[in-house]
Motif scaffolding. Structure first.
Motif, short mmCIF file in Angstrom:
data_model
loop_
_atom_site.label_atom_id
_atom_site.label_comp_id
_atom_site.label_asym_id
_atom_site.label_seq_id
_atom_site.Cartn_x
_atom_site.Cartn_y
_atom_site.Cartn_z
N ALA A 180 -1.25 0.07 -12.75
CA ALA A 180 0.24 0.52 -12.67
C ALA A 180 0.82 0.45 -11.20
O ALA A 180 1.09 1.38 -10.48
N GLY A 181 0.70 -0.78 -10.79
CA GLY A 181 1.23 -0.95 -9.41
C GLY A 181 1.23 -2.55 -9.11
O GLY A 181 0.96 -3.32 -10.07
N PRO A 182 1.49 -2.87 -7.69
CA PRO A 182 1.74 -4.35 -7.46
C PRO A 182 0.34 -4.88 -7.08
O PRO A 182 0.61 -6.43 -7.05
N SER A 212 10.07 -1.72 -20.19
CA SER A 212 10.94 -1.41 -21.51
C SER A 212 10.73 -0.13 -21.92
O SER A 212 11.26 0.34 -22.79
N SER A 213 10.53 0.75 -20.96
CA SER A 213 10.57 2.39 -20.98
C SER A 213 12.08 2.94 -20.76
O SER A 213 12.66 1.80 -20.25
N ASP A 214 12.22 4.03 -21.08
CA ASP A 214 13.28 4.74 -20.53
C ASP A 214 13.39 6.02 -19.85
O ASP A 214 12.75 6.79 -20.16
N PRO A 215 13.76 5.77 -18.48
CA PRO A 215 14.56 4.54 -17.85
C PRO A 215 13.50 3.62 -17.46
O PRO A 215 12.12 3.76 -17.22
N PRO A 216 13.69 2.10 -17.35
CA PRO A 216 12.91 1.21 -16.90
C PRO A 216 12.22 1.49 -15.64
O PRO A 216 12.76 2.03 -14.90
N THR A 217 11.11 0.78 -15.35
CA THR A 217 10.48 0.97 -14.13
C THR A 217 9.65 -0.25 -13.86
O THR A 217 8.88 -0.66 -14.53
N VAL A 218 9.99 -0.76 -12.59
CA VAL A 218 9.50 -2.00 -12.23
C VAL A 218 8.50 -1.72 -10.98
O VAL A 218 9.08 -1.39 -9.90
N LEU A 219 7.23 -1.99 -11.24
CA LEU A 219 6.24 -1.65 -10.15
C LEU A 219 5.72 -3.08 -9.56
O LEU A 219 5.21 -3.09 -8.50
N ILE A 220 5.79 -3.98 -10.34
CA ILE A 220 5.38 -5.47 -9.71
C ILE A 220 6.26 -5.88 -8.98
O ILE A 220 7.50 -5.68 -8.78
N ASN A 236 0.72 -1.24 0.06
CA ASN A 236 0.15 -0.11 -0.07
C ASN A 236 0.89 1.26 -0.05
O ASN A 236 0.34 2.50 0.35
N LYS A 237 1.99 1.05 -0.34
CA LYS A 237 3.03 2.36 -0.48
C LYS A 237 2.68 3.16 -1.76
O LYS A 237 2.13 2.48 -2.68
N ILE A 238 2.95 4.41 -1.63
CA ILE A 238 2.65 5.11 -2.58
C ILE A 238 3.75 4.90 -3.84
O ILE A 238 4.88 4.42 -3.61
N LYS A 239 3.20 4.44 -5.03
CA LYS A 239 3.99 4.01 -6.09
C LYS A 239 5.01 4.85 -6.30
O LYS A 239 5.05 6.18 -6.36
N LYS A 240 6.39 4.43 -7.00
CA LYS A 240 7.42 4.96 -7.41
C LYS A 240 7.13 5.92 -8.78
O LYS A 240 7.87 6.98 -8.86
N LEU A 241 6.20 5.38 -9.55
CA LEU A 241 5.87 6.21 -10.84
C LEU A 241 4.46 6.55 -10.90
O LEU A 241 3.61 5.76 -11.01
#
Length: 340
Positions: free
Chosen positions: A292-294, A256-264, A193-198
């Motif tokens: 767009a989150g886990p 696969s975006s630039d820079p890559p982002t992993v939210l899972i 439940n943390k605020i997502k990085k992106l």
């Protein structure tokens, strides 16, 4: 008024200004995860600002800039606001940053209140024009908010498969919905439940120069055609395949975006694998989708609810933060409440 969130089945990811989608999307409108918004309005005095915003009765500075930007964006479409001072009070029925699209419910409820002010003074505004304008205005706060206005399902974005669709507002998709998809359930597993990085806004911008942009447009178009056909004939197998592919595509695009982002998260993947095994073993037409989150949204027909909830409590709840999950279902969208 009160407005629900929604969960996209065909994902909206990537936009052109002002808040226009790169591909069409379709969603289930939810029922229990709602935002309640009230507006008290009065003639604005010269020394007054445009608004004051309260979240659950308390000032919330972090939201004020978003509200200001939203009111600036809609000023040319709602010129009467220039003469009014708005006292906006909003609260959610679900935890903030819980993996539920709070911006969708927040901006759709706010837009509904604002356009209701106009409708009360404009007798010529038909119900259809009213709902289209609410969706149009909501879109300028959050693209996904355009899809929370009615239900049980809404389409946003021009396409060749369903007439009347627009990039400027979402339209209801109800008459063509097979009975198998009525009263569909959505149980949300709160993995983190943390605020997502992106933020979603930054995520959409990453699609502008994405190497797979054209491939994504073609995939979304193909998947929309499949899901509309599944909706019309009650094809749960085709529905499940497309919904899960869309969920994984969303995260693949981020990675696969630039820079890559992993939210899972690793727990997200573990839940998905257990859910697939349960589906195969028990022959229950249950599937997952992701925002767009886990956190994991589990979708299934109402008649399987007891079986699915039992499985969640026995096997999946241990992957949830504080063993938290939220039970929801498809709903009918935004509604005006008694002011008393």
């Amino acid at each position: 008024c009160e407005s629900p969130s929604n969960i996209a089945l065909i994902k909206y990811w990537g936009k052109y200004e002002p808040q226009l989608p790169i591909n069409p999307s379709i969603s289930f409108t939810l029922s229990n995860c709602r935002t309640k918004t009230s507006i008290d309005y009065s003639p604005r005095l010269k020394a007054q600002g445009k608004f004051v915003f309260l979240y659950d009765g308390k000032t919330k500075k972090s939201f004020e800039n978003k509200i200001k930007e939203f009111l600036d964006r809609i000023s040319s479409f709602c010129p009467y606001l220039e003469n009014l001072f708005l006292k906006i009070n909003s609260k959610n029925t679900f935890p903030h940053s819980s993996g539920i699209a709070s911006s969708a419910s927040a901006f759709s409820s706010l837009a509904f209140c604002i356009v209701s002010i106009e409708k009360s003074y404009n007798e010529r505004m038909t119900e259809q024009i009213f709902f289209n304008k609410v969706s149009f205005i909501a879109r300028l706060g959050s693209g996904s908010a355009s899809r929370s206005i009615s239900g049980p399902s809404m389409i946003w974005g021009e396409n060749e498969f369903h007439s009347g669709c627009s990039n400027f507002f979402a339209i209801n998709y109800n008459k063509q919905l097979h009975k198998s998809f009525k009263n569909y359930q959505n149980t949300i597993l709160i993995i983190d439940n943390k605020i997502k990085k992106l933020s979603s806004s930054l995520g959409h911008k990453k699609m502008t120069n994405h190497p797979f942009l054209n491939d994504r447009k073609n995939q979304a178009k193909k998947n929309l055609k499949i899901i509309l056909n599944a909706f019309s004939i009650g094809d749960l197998e085709a529905f499940i395949k497309v919904v899960e592919q869309e969920a994984m595509t969303l995260h693949a695009l981020m990675m696969s975006s630039d820079p890559p982002t992993v939210l899972i998260k690793s727990k997200t993947l573990q839940v998905i694998e257990l859910l697939k095994k349960f589906r195969e073993k028990e022959k229950v037409p249950v599937c997952f989708t992701l925002d767009a989150g886990p956190n994991v949204h589990i979708l299934y027909p109402e008649k399987y609810k007891l079986q699915v909830i039992k499985f969640i409590k026995e096997k999946l709840v241990y992957y949830c933060q504080n063993e938290l999950f939220i039970e929801d279902m498809v709903g009918l969208g935004t509604k005006l409440l008694d002011s008393n």
